[in-house]
Enzyme design. Structure first.
Site, PDB file in Angstrom:
ATOM      1  N   CYS A  95       0.811  -1.230   0.000  1.00 41.91           N
ATOM      2  CA  CYS A  95       0.000   0.000   0.000  1.00 41.91           C
ATOM      3  C   CYS A  95       0.840   1.274   0.000  1.00 41.91           C
ATOM      4  O   CYS A  95       0.366   2.325  -0.422  1.00 41.91           O
ATOM      5  CB  CYS A  95      -0.918   0.033   1.204  1.00 41.91           C
ATOM      6  SG  CYS A  95      -2.040  -1.356   1.237  1.00 41.91           S
ATOM      7  N   HIS A 347      -9.032   2.772  -2.758  1.00 40.13           N
ATOM      8  CA  HIS A 347      -7.635   2.571  -2.352  1.00 40.13           C
ATOM      9  C   HIS A 347      -6.954   1.606  -3.315  1.00 40.13           C
ATOM     10  O   HIS A 347      -6.846   0.412  -3.037  1.00 40.13           O
ATOM     11  CB  HIS A 347      -7.630   2.044  -0.909  1.00 40.13           C
ATOM     12  CG  HIS A 347      -6.289   1.634  -0.381  1.00 40.13           C
ATOM     13  ND1 HIS A 347      -5.092   2.153  -0.842  1.00 40.13           N
ATOM     14  CD2 HIS A 347      -5.951   0.759   0.603  1.00 40.13           C
ATOM     15  CE1 HIS A 347      -4.094   1.588  -0.176  1.00 40.13           C
ATOM     16  NE2 HIS A 347      -4.583   0.750   0.693  1.00 40.13           N
ATOM     17  N   CYS A 378      -1.082   2.740   6.487  1.00 41.08           N
ATOM     18  CA  CYS A 378      -0.640   1.423   6.950  1.00 41.08           C
ATOM     19  C   CYS A 378      -0.305   0.561   5.737  1.00 41.08           C
ATOM     20  O   CYS A 378      -0.705   0.860   4.609  1.00 41.08           O
ATOM     21  CB  CYS A 378      -1.703   0.768   7.815  1.00 41.08           C
ATOM     22  SG  CYS A 378      -3.262   0.446   6.974  1.00 41.08           S
TER      23      CYS A 378
HETATM   24  C1  LIG Z   1     -14.992  -5.262   2.221  1.00 41.19           C
HETATM   25  C2  LIG Z   1     -14.984  -5.968   0.875  1.00 41.19           C
HETATM   26  C3  LIG Z   1     -14.725  -7.476   1.052  1.00 41.19           C
HETATM   27  C4  LIG Z   1     -16.358  -5.761   0.237  1.00 41.19           C
HETATM   28  O1  LIG Z   1     -16.332  -6.301  -1.034  1.00 41.19           O
HETATM   29  P1  LIG Z   1     -17.667  -6.459  -1.884  1.00 41.19           P
HETATM   30  O2  LIG Z   1     -18.621  -7.362  -1.164  1.00 41.19           O
HETATM   31  O3  LIG Z   1     -17.274  -6.817  -3.261  1.00 41.19           O
HETATM   32  O4  LIG Z   1     -18.203  -4.961  -1.841  1.00 41.19           O
HETATM   33  P2  LIG Z   1     -19.482  -4.327  -2.453  1.00 41.19           P
HETATM   34  O5  LIG Z   1     -19.140  -3.005  -2.972  1.00 41.19           O
HETATM   35  O6  LIG Z   1     -20.169  -5.317  -3.360  1.00 41.19           O
HETATM   36  O7  LIG Z   1     -20.367  -4.094  -1.169  1.00 41.19           O
HETATM   37  C5  LIG Z   1     -21.005  -5.182  -0.490  1.00 41.19           C
HETATM   38  C6  LIG Z   1     -22.447  -4.765  -0.189  1.00 41.19           C
HETATM   39  O8  LIG Z   1     -22.389  -3.659   0.703  1.00 41.19           O
HETATM   40  C7  LIG Z   1     -23.120  -2.588   0.153  1.00 41.19           C
HETATM   41  N1  LIG Z   1     -22.456  -1.338   0.550  1.00 41.19           N
HETATM   42  C8  LIG Z   1     -21.148  -1.040   0.430  1.00 41.19           C
HETATM   43  N2  LIG Z   1     -20.902   0.180   0.918  1.00 41.19           N
HETATM   44  C9  LIG Z   1     -22.077   0.651   1.363  1.00 41.19           C
HETATM   45  C10 LIG Z   1     -22.453   1.872   1.965  1.00 41.19           C
HETATM   46  N3  LIG Z   1     -21.581   2.846   2.217  1.00 41.19           N
HETATM   47  N4  LIG Z   1     -23.759   2.034   2.313  1.00 41.19           N
HETATM   48  C11 LIG Z   1     -24.664   1.044   2.073  1.00 41.19           C
HETATM   49  N5  LIG Z   1     -24.346  -0.121   1.480  1.00 41.19           N
HETATM   50  C12 LIG Z   1     -23.052  -0.316   1.140  1.00 41.19           C
HETATM   51  C13 LIG Z   1     -23.091  -2.809  -1.330  1.00 41.19           C
HETATM   52  O9  LIG Z   1     -24.183  -2.162  -1.970  1.00 41.19           O
HETATM   53  C14 LIG Z   1     -23.199  -4.302  -1.429  1.00 41.19           C
HETATM   54  O10 LIG Z   1     -24.538  -4.661  -1.262  1.00 41.19           O
HETATM   55  P3  LIG Z   1     -25.171  -5.947  -2.012  1.00 41.19           P
HETATM   56  O11 LIG Z   1     -24.416  -7.124  -1.499  1.00 41.19           O
HETATM   57  O12 LIG Z   1     -26.604  -5.921  -1.607  1.00 41.19           O
HETATM   58  O13 LIG Z   1     -24.929  -5.709  -3.466  1.00 41.19           O
HETATM   59  C15 LIG Z   1     -13.881  -5.399  -0.069  1.00 41.19           C
HETATM   60  O14 LIG Z   1     -14.202  -4.072  -0.408  1.00 41.19           O
HETATM   61  C16 LIG Z   1     -12.520  -5.445   0.558  1.00 41.19           C
HETATM   62  O15 LIG Z   1     -11.884  -6.506   0.587  1.00 41.19           O
HETATM   63  N6  LIG Z   1     -12.012  -4.300   1.068  1.00 41.19           N
HETATM   64  C17 LIG Z   1     -10.724  -4.238   1.720  1.00 41.19           C
HETATM   65  C18 LIG Z   1      -9.640  -4.086   0.684  1.00 41.19           C
HETATM   66  C19 LIG Z   1      -8.275  -4.190   1.293  1.00 41.19           C
HETATM   67  O16 LIG Z   1      -7.984  -5.095   2.071  1.00 41.19           O
HETATM   68  N7  LIG Z   1      -7.388  -3.287   0.934  1.00 41.19           N
HETATM   69  C20 LIG Z   1      -6.071  -3.258   1.463  1.00 41.19           C
HETATM   70  C21 LIG Z   1      -6.075  -2.539   2.746  1.00 41.19           C
HETATM   71  S1  LIG Z   1      -4.576  -2.752   3.615  1.00 41.19           S
END
Ligand SMILES: CC(C)(COP(=O)(O)OP(=O)(O)OC[C@H]1O[C@@H](n2cnc3c(N)ncnc32)[C@H](O)[C@@H]1OP(=O)(O)O)[C@@H](O)C(=O)NCCC(=O)NCCS
Length: 398
Positions: A95, A347, A378
């Site tokens: 990152c 990100h 981080c």
């Molecule tokens: C958290 C994570 C697993 C979610 O992935 P995802 O399931 O593909 O994400 P989505 O955008 O489809 O969101 C999941 C659900 O939450 C909902 N949602 C997401 N953000 C929302 C918000 N702010 N308000 C309301 N609903 C929200 C989406 O609409 C979706 O709903 P659905 O399942 O009914 O379609 C993924 O974003 C992730 O791995 N993030 C971390 C990344 C990371 O590790 N980066 C490195 C950091 S060191």
């Protein structure tokens, strides 16, 4: 010891960020084209920079394969039309990749070896999913060097909730919602757009233009967040609403020695004060920016109260909250991520460090009463990175 050469941040731009995956705006766009587009945008915006004076191009990516491989700094320099005499390389610190290209180029400028350098990063998380084809040494687990949890960033965030029970899901959700609201407000006020380089994109419906960050959810409510799944642990606290989403995007910056900037008549957006990286236990990697910030403050001879503006990468809300709690800063402090952060904007791993700098540089212009600002993030496998900057517009006024 000889005096250090002063390093300045002349300018920075980025592509709009896209949602990773088949439905995202960059699904049909190559990763290297994203960084090349950003570089061309940067050079066009800084026509006083003679291409042949650029001493180095350093571009980070976490997954260095396929269209994100092949020594990106060099390939991107050629594709962006820089003279063949300009060298380049690729770099990886997950990152903090782009942040490390900035500190590395800055180190060379500071030693007097370089006058001008380009530093940035790209991550196309759609075409290069996190960890794909990674082959961690089995000793990590067999010899208990790290917990198996340490390799999944979402689980490390759950671990932070465990370690600091005062960092509740409610606080994390509120922070996530505020990030969405702040980015929406910054967009409405036209603050983000000036540093975005539009990208031509191809979809089933033909050619189009990416002009804005694609993942924003300005309509986010606490009720909506409360009902989201916790994908990293049953009954956990980390959700898609309080984590940064998977994202595609590229960022790039121009660094110079203060003398070269003056000689070429380049603007100065920030002056570098100090930087530091630090390691922590990989299974709680999110606290990494705490020791890196302490180190960077010490090197600068500053304390946290000297910092007037913070741009903290929001890998996960809980991880930013751990930083804020440690330094006694409110969750909703107006000088922390004033235009929101990665939970809303996204990100794209190795590119995010320079996005923080782009936003801090703009905020410095608006806040001549602030002298020092800080960018921090981080890093997977337990690290943090921090760069402290001085505002060239500082007037000393309160
Ligand atoms: C958290 C994570 C697993 C979610 O992935 P995802 O399931 O593909 O994400 P989505 O955008 O489809 O969101 C999941 C659900 O939450 C909902 N949602 C997401 N953000 C929302 C918000 N702010 N308000 C309301 N609903 C929200 C989406 O609409 C979706 O709903 P659905 O399942 O009914 O379609 C993924 O974003 C992730 O791995 N993030 C971390 C990344 C990371 O590790 N980066 C490195 C950091 S060191």
């Amino acid at each position: 010891m000889a005096e250090r050469t002063e390093v300045v941040f002349v300018d920075g731009v980025r592509t709009p960020f896209g949602r990773a995956g088949e439905k995202g705006q960059y699904w049909n766009t190559r990763a290297d084209d994203l960084i090349v587009k950003a570089m061309i945008g940067l050079l066009e915006r800084n026509p006083k920079v003679p291409g042949d004076r650029i001493d180095e191009v350093a571009i980070a990516a976490t997954t260095q394969q396929g269209d994100q491989g092949l020594t990106l700094g060099r390939t991107a320099a050629i594709l962006a039309g820089l003279p063949l005499s300009v060298p380049g390389y690729a770099l990886d610190r997950m990152c903090a990749g782009a942040m490390t290209t900035v500190s590395t180029i800055a180190g060379a400028i500071s030693m007097g070896m370089y006058d001008l350098g380009i530093a940035g990063g790209v991550e196309h998380m759609g075409r290069h999913p996190m960890g794909l084809d990674a082959d961690p040494n089995p000793r990590f687990i067999a010899e208990k060097l790290v917990s198996p949890d340490a390799l999944n960033m979402g689980i490390t965030a759950e671990r932070l909730h465990d370690r600091f029970p005062q960092l509740t899901k409610e606080r994390a959700d509120r922070f996530g919602m505020r990030s969405q609201q702040k980015v929406a407000a910054a967009y409405a006020a036209g603050k983000i757009q000036p540093d975005l380089v539009p990208v031509a994109i191809r979809s089933e419906s033909g050619w189009g233009l990416a002009t804005t960050d694609e993942g924003l959810r300005p309509e986010t409510t606490m009720e909506g967040l409360a009902g989201l799944k916790t994908p990293f642990r049953p009954h956990g606290r980390v959700t898609a609403g309080n984590a940064s989403p998977l994202t595609d995007g590229a960022t790039v910056s121009l660094l110079a020695s203060a003398d070269t900037a003056a000689e070429l008549g380049l603007g100065v957006k920030m002056r570098m004060v100090s930087f530091a990286f630090a390691g922590v236990a990989p299974e709680v990697m999110g606290i990494g920016p705490i020791p890196s910030t302490e180190k960077a403050l010490k090197k600068a001879g500053l304390s946290i109260t000297d910092i007037g503006l913070f741009e903290l990468n929001e890998a996960f809300a809980v991880q930013v909250l751990s930083f804020l709690d440690h330094f006694g800063i409110d969750d909703d402090a107006p000088n922390v991520n004033p235009w929101g952060g990665a939970i809303a904007i996204g990100h794209p791993l190795a590119s995010s460090g320079v996005r923080l700098m782009i936003q801090l540089a703009r905020q410095f212009e608006e806040h001549p009463e602030v002298r020092f600002g800080l960018t921090a993030m981080c890093v997977g496998l337990g690290q943090g990175g921090t760069i402290i900057w001085e505002n060239p517009h500082y007037t000393g006024a309160k």
